[in-house]
Design a protein around this motif. Structure first.
Motif, PDB file in Angstrom:
ATOM      1  N   ALA A 186       0.890  -1.092   0.054  1.00 60.08           N
ATOM      2  CA  ALA A 186       0.123  -0.057  -0.079  1.00 60.08           C
ATOM      3  C   ALA A 186       0.956   1.366  -0.082  1.00 60.08           C
ATOM      4  O   ALA A 186       0.534   2.281  -0.802  1.00 60.08           O
ATOM      5  CB  ALA A 186      -0.878  -0.065   1.186  1.00 60.08           C
ATOM      6  N   GLU A 189       2.300   2.127  -3.312  1.00 63.11           N
ATOM      7  CA  GLU A 189       1.356   2.613  -3.914  1.00 63.11           C
ATOM      8  C   GLU A 189       0.707   3.988  -3.672  1.00 63.11           C
ATOM      9  O   GLU A 189       0.077   4.560  -4.518  1.00 63.11           O
ATOM     10  CB  GLU A 189      -0.003   1.748  -4.275  1.00 63.11           C
ATOM     11  CG  GLU A 189       0.125   0.211  -4.570  1.00 63.11           C
ATOM     12  CD  GLU A 189       0.441   0.162  -6.386  1.00 63.11           C
ATOM     13  OE1 GLU A 189      -0.149   1.191  -6.925  1.00 63.11           O
ATOM     14  OE2 GLU A 189       1.099  -0.693  -6.540  1.00 63.11           O
ATOM     15  N   ARG A 191      -0.523   4.970  -0.754  1.00 64.30           N
ATOM     16  CA  ARG A 191      -1.721   5.062   0.033  1.00 64.30           C
ATOM     17  C   ARG A 191      -1.402   4.744   1.529  1.00 64.30           C
ATOM     18  O   ARG A 191      -0.852   3.720   1.522  1.00 64.30           O
ATOM     19  CB  ARG A 191      -2.699   4.092  -0.508  1.00 64.30           C
ATOM     20  CG  ARG A 191      -3.076   4.242  -2.036  1.00 64.30           C
ATOM     21  CD  ARG A 191      -4.245   3.302  -2.582  1.00 64.30           C
ATOM     22  NE  ARG A 191      -4.416   3.530  -3.756  1.00 64.30           N
ATOM     23  CZ  ARG A 191      -4.160   2.607  -4.759  1.00 64.30           C
ATOM     24  NH1 ARG A 191      -3.519   1.395  -4.481  1.00 64.30           N
ATOM     25  NH2 ARG A 191      -4.316   2.716  -6.102  1.00 64.30           N
ATOM     26  N   HIS A 192      -1.833   5.540   2.247  1.00 62.26           N
ATOM     27  CA  HIS A 192      -1.810   5.476   3.765  1.00 62.26           C
ATOM     28  C   HIS A 192      -2.790   4.786   4.151  1.00 62.26           C
ATOM     29  O   HIS A 192      -3.931   5.158   3.991  1.00 62.26           O
ATOM     30  CB  HIS A 192      -1.465   6.791   4.398  1.00 62.26           C
ATOM     31  CG  HIS A 192      -0.998   6.790   5.809  1.00 62.26           C
ATOM     32  ND1 HIS A 192      -1.796   6.373   7.057  1.00 62.26           N
ATOM     33  CD2 HIS A 192       0.161   6.799   6.393  1.00 62.26           C
ATOM     34  CE1 HIS A 192      -1.127   6.318   7.909  1.00 62.26           C
ATOM     35  NE2 HIS A 192       0.009   6.589   7.806  1.00 62.26           N
ATOM     36  N   TRP A 196      -6.428   6.345   3.947  1.00 63.11           N
ATOM     37  CA  TRP A 196      -7.145   6.264   2.417  1.00 63.11           C
ATOM     38  C   TRP A 196      -8.511   5.831   2.557  1.00 63.11           C
ATOM     39  O   TRP A 196      -8.772   4.809   3.104  1.00 63.11           O
ATOM     40  CB  TRP A 196      -6.232   5.417   1.780  1.00 63.11           C
ATOM     41  CG  TRP A 196      -6.644   5.173   0.348  1.00 63.11           C
ATOM     42  CD1 TRP A 196      -6.299   5.959  -0.839  1.00 63.11           C
ATOM     43  CD2 TRP A 196      -7.455   4.118  -0.411  1.00 63.11           C
ATOM     44  NE1 TRP A 196      -6.706   5.438  -2.162  1.00 63.11           N
ATOM     45  CE2 TRP A 196      -7.553   4.386  -1.696  1.00 63.11           C
ATOM     46  CE3 TRP A 196      -8.462   3.449   0.343  1.00 63.11           C
ATOM     47  CZ2 TRP A 196      -8.445   3.780  -2.668  1.00 63.11           C
ATOM     48  CZ3 TRP A 196      -9.213   2.504  -0.594  1.00 63.11           C
ATOM     49  CH2 TRP A 196      -9.497   2.575  -1.887  1.00 63.11           C
ATOM     50  N   GLU A 198     -11.898   5.176  -0.650  1.00 65.78           N
ATOM     51  CA  GLU A 198     -11.815   5.214  -1.967  1.00 65.78           C
ATOM     52  C   GLU A 198     -13.091   6.253  -2.329  1.00 65.78           C
ATOM     53  O   GLU A 198     -12.802   7.150  -3.082  1.00 65.78           O
ATOM     54  CB  GLU A 198     -12.481   3.977  -2.530  1.00 65.78           C
ATOM     55  CG  GLU A 198     -12.674   3.836  -3.975  1.00 65.78           C
ATOM     56  CD  GLU A 198     -12.939   2.485  -4.626  1.00 65.78           C
ATOM     57  OE1 GLU A 198     -12.257   2.018  -5.398  1.00 65.78           O
ATOM     58  OE2 GLU A 198     -13.839   1.793  -3.828  1.00 65.78           O
ATOM     59  N   ILE A 275      -6.878  -1.592  -0.044  1.00 65.54           N
ATOM     60  CA  ILE A 275      -6.064  -0.264  -0.104  1.00 65.54           C
ATOM     61  C   ILE A 275      -4.943  -0.517  -1.131  1.00 65.54           C
ATOM     62  O   ILE A 275      -4.832   0.542  -1.973  1.00 65.54           O
ATOM     63  CB  ILE A 275      -5.744   0.240   1.096  1.00 65.54           C
ATOM     64  CG1 ILE A 275      -7.158   0.630   2.001  1.00 65.54           C
ATOM     65  CG2 ILE A 275      -4.937   1.323   0.885  1.00 65.54           C
ATOM     66  CD1 ILE A 275      -6.907   0.851   3.464  1.00 65.54           C
ATOM     67  N   GLN A 278      -6.923  -2.742  -4.700  1.00 63.34           N
ATOM     68  CA  GLN A 278      -8.297  -2.692  -4.846  1.00 63.34           C
ATOM     69  C   GLN A 278      -8.999  -4.279  -5.257  1.00 63.34           C
ATOM     70  O   GLN A 278      -9.691  -4.170  -5.998  1.00 63.34           O
ATOM     71  CB  GLN A 278      -8.351  -2.018  -6.476  1.00 63.34           C
ATOM     72  CG  GLN A 278      -8.524  -0.337  -6.442  1.00 63.34           C
ATOM     73  CD  GLN A 278      -7.616   0.284  -5.385  1.00 63.34           C
ATOM     74  OE1 GLN A 278      -6.361   0.300  -6.034  1.00 63.34           O
ATOM     75  NE2 GLN A 278      -7.803   0.723  -4.322  1.00 63.34           N
TER      76      GLN A 278
END
Length: 495
Positions: A186, A189, A191-192, A196, A198, A275, A278
């Motif tokens: 994650a 990518e 993303r925390h 995070w 969506e 996260i 996906q």
């Protein structure tokens, strides 16, 4: 005094005696570690972080897990106190024949979940063999995996507990490794995981999303909450203990502590998996993030987890139910085989997307049974049960040709409400099932068909382990075996 064989008296369904209770606090906790690692738990996490931050998903999961764990322990006291399984006690609120209808629905649902989890595990097993030997035949893996699980369950509760003791430490270690691997992915990518979301929602939409996570955790385990006595009857408990919490200590440790911790961790893994990639399915995610022997070890955790889940949460309840339906000539091991056959015939590999929503709806409808059991056992009978008559074809639980109409009417009310209010299915089903059954049974049905334990509220006659009793049931029915002469209809009116 005449004697005859009795279809209600299957030895596998007789009350479990004190010396036969073999599962301790740690053993039951380990069983829960394996049971809670299922695809649906990962899905709850993945769905949750689409609307809410991970912290709120965790909070909602803890609330839902604690609540359903408490319900499990409350209903599980039937097994702790009297050593009775789910389908046998169901003869009280549904009748000696009527018990088969809701029981078979629960048994069918458990068998389907067995098929789904076995398919999930067989794909992981196929992945391991592919890594090691370039073998690729998931269906053969399915047959082998199903056969091993069924054999493990057929050997009895002790064999199930021993496997859980072996599998649980590995599942815990691999789950921690899985979480760390996905967390790193994650971060890669960008993303925390704690911030995070969506599609963030606010206001009433956030409240609804929060409640949905709570109810998802409760709804998934609602069926096991109903038939927890089939497992809890094997849990160790002290004799002559009147304190409910002390008597159910081992049950509480498993249902409250172990379930909540494991369920929450699995929901977190599903959330972090979503996260990172996906996709809430950690097997798919880790195939993207790992390879070789590392992937093989992670897949092994999936195999062990599905095995442990199936034996305790699915095959034991289903086999107990099918044995009850089949009578003395259909032993527990035959019920195990029946569960495996049904779970395979539904072809979970081709109907996967259809079966899971259908089973979750089924679970919501069955949540009304939890309320009916609660009202019958605690509110009306006050935990006192005329156990010998549960095995007596002509006893007080025969009611109207074997049916307790109060139970069926309450089930229709509660199940219908749960179906139409799916987001709150467990709470709605439980409350309406419990309230409607209480009034229908106490003020209508039990006036027509008096119950011995309501007329003579003597703990020494009708309690089990609390008064140090092991219920003994003769395999041959003796028609005059009731604690006192049979009560004629309408002979005594209840208050």
């Amino acid at each position: 005094m005449s004697e005859k064989t009795n279809h209600l008296k299957s030895p596998d369904l007789f009350p479990v005696h004190h010396h036969q209770k073999t599962i301790g606090s740690l053993g039951f906790a380990f069983i829960w570690v394996g049971m809670a690692v299922v695809l649906a738990a990962f899905a709850i996490g993945g769905a949750g972080v689409q609307s809410l931050p991970l912290g709120w998903v965790i909070f909602a999961t803890i609330i839902g897990s604690l609540a359903i764990g408490l319900f499990m322990t409350i209903i599980g006291d039937i097994g702790i106190e009297h050593g009775l399984s789910f389908p046998v006690y169901m003869r009280a609120p549904f009748g000696t024949i009527g018990t088969h209808i809701p029981s078979i629905i629960r048994g069918f649902a458990a068998s389907c979940w067995f098929g789904i989890n076995t398919y999930f595990g067989s794909t992981a097993m196929n992945g391991i063999l592919n890594i090691l030997f370039e073998f690729d035949n998931w269906f053969l893996c399915y047959i082998i995996f199903a056969s091993v699980q069924l054999l493990n369950t057929a050997l009895g509760i002790k064999a199930v507990e021993r496997f859980a003791d072996l599998a649980a430490p590995f599942i815990i270690l691999i789950s921690c490794w899985m979480y760390l691997t996905l967390s790193d992915r994650a971060v890669e990518e960008g993303r925390h995981i704690w911030s995070w979301v969506e599609n963030p929602v606010t206001g009433s939409a956030a409240v609804t999303a929060f409640i949905v996570v709570i109810m998802s955790n409760m709804g998934f385990w609602s069926t096991l909450a109903a038939d927890m006595p089939s497992i809890s009857r094997f849990i160790k408990a002290p004799k002559y203990e009147k304190n409910w919490f002390k008597r159910n200590k081992s049950s509480l440790i498993g249902n409250i502590l172990a379930l909540t911790l494991t369920q929450t961790f699995m929901v977190v893994i599903g959330a972090v998996s979503y996260i990172a990639l996906q996709n809430y399915d950690p097997v798919f995610a880790l195939q993207e993030a790992a390879s070789g022997i590392i992937l093989g070890i992670l897949l092994l955790m999936i195999v062990l987890a599905q095995w442990s889940t199936n034996t305790s949460a699915n095959v034991i309840p289903a086999a107990t139910i099918f044995s009850n339906v089949g009578g003395p000539k259909f032993p527990f091991w035959a019920g195990v085989v029946a569960a495996g056959v049904i779970g395979t015939l539904v072809q979970p590999w081709s109907l996967f997307e259809i079966i899971i929503p259908a089973l979750l709806i089924c679970g919501g409808i069955l949540s009304a049974i939890v309320g009916i059991l609660f009202a019958d056992y605690y509110l009306i009978r006050k935990r006192r049960v005329n156990v010998p008559d549960l095995y007596n074809e002509k006893g007080q639980f025969r009611y109207l040709q074997g049916f307790n109409m109060a139970g069926f009417i309450a089930w229709v009310f509660g199940g219908t409400a749960a179906y139409f209010l799916a987001n709150y299915s467990f709470v709605v089903g439980f409350l309406i099932g419990a309230i409607s059954y209480y009034f229908l049974a106490k003020y209508w049905w039990f006036k027509k068909y008096p119950q011995a334990e309501l007329l003579d509220q003597d703990d020494e006659k009708y309690l089990g382990i609390t008064v140090g009793r092991d219920w003994v049931i003769d395999e041959i029915e003796v028609e005059s075996s009731q604690p006192f002469p049979p009560i004629q209809k309408n002979e005594v009116q209840l208050d």
